[in-house]
Enzyme design. Sequence first.
Site, PDB file in Angstrom:
ATOM      1  CG  PHE A 180       0.971   5.708   4.154  1.00 27.73           C
ATOM      2  CD1 PHE A 180       1.126   4.846   3.083  1.00 27.73           C
ATOM      3  CD2 PHE A 180       0.373   6.946   3.917  1.00 27.73           C
ATOM      4  CE1 PHE A 180       0.712   5.189   1.802  1.00 27.73           C
ATOM      5  CE2 PHE A 180      -0.053   7.304   2.651  1.00 27.73           C
ATOM      6  CZ  PHE A 180       0.115   6.428   1.588  1.00 27.73           C
ATOM      7  CB  CYS A 181       6.508   3.463   4.547  1.00 29.23           C
ATOM      8  SG  CYS A 181       6.852   2.979   6.258  1.00 29.23           S
ATOM      9  CB  THR A 182       6.370  -1.299   2.844  1.00 24.51           C
ATOM     10  OG1 THR A 182       6.572  -0.685   1.581  1.00 24.51           O
ATOM     11  CG2 THR A 182       5.980  -2.757   2.630  1.00 24.51           C
ATOM     12  CB  CYS A 187       5.786   6.092   7.742  1.00 19.35           C
ATOM     13  SG  CYS A 187       5.429   4.404   8.249  1.00 19.35           S
ATOM     14  CB  ILE A 209       0.755  -0.440   3.617  1.00 16.84           C
ATOM     15  CG1 ILE A 209       0.937   1.037   3.254  1.00 16.84           C
ATOM     16  CG2 ILE A 209      -0.382  -1.042   2.785  1.00 16.84           C
ATOM     17  CD1 ILE A 209       1.500   1.248   1.856  1.00 16.84           C
TER      18      ILE A 209
END
Length: 250
Positions: A180-182, A187, A209
């Site tokens: 996961f990432c922003t 990701c 996210i």
Amino acid sequence: MVTNIAAYHFVAIDAPDTLAARLRALAEAGALLGTVLVAGEGINLFLAGVDAGIEDFLAQLRADPRFAGLQVKYSRSTAQPFARLKVKVKPEIISFRRDDASPLRGRAPVVAPADLSRWIAQGHDDAGRRLLLLDTRNREEVAHGTFAGALTLPIDNFTELPEALAPHREALADATVVSFCTGGIRCEKAALWMQAEGMDNVLQLDGGILGYFEQVGGQGFDGRCFVFDGRIALDPALAPLVDAGLEEAA
């Protein structure tokens, strides 16, 4: 109120400079501020402005068949979080420098926010396999918040992820790994690279996210999500840490 959008789309761009000029003109016409990155692999944008300007920009962008399926994440603020409009042409819309991580060749498998929320609540995926969340962001972003129990890496740049992840390869082997990432870009590339490296147990969190916050809230997330503008970070309700007298973040 100001509408903020975050979006990216991987698609082959034959003339990035031409597209960048068009996107600048569209953003200026709508009095939008923020950042637009264009590369041969696609676009990445963070823009803010009044509703009419945002919707007109998106309508004209989606009229281009290459971006008809553009997925957008929305949030609101009482002040403009950007100081200016920046449109840049880059080698990649997020620098990773790995030939085996190109989303133009196909996406890595995804997990929807609602499914991940359920997995977090039950402590495993639907097959009963151990769940491991992998944060692909840098240490500054992680300091604002991350998923509880996530594997975080001591990196300052995304290009450092492969080396930092190497000592953890064995610990990942028996788990369903969700990167996961922003907003989804890092990701997605990380999951593709991990697959190319023989890790076939890796998924990406669809929409990152911000997409998770927008769809299901903060189940399992501790803190806020760092964003690249004057709001600094958003809580699971997409409320900013700073919301007045904003200045653009460096």
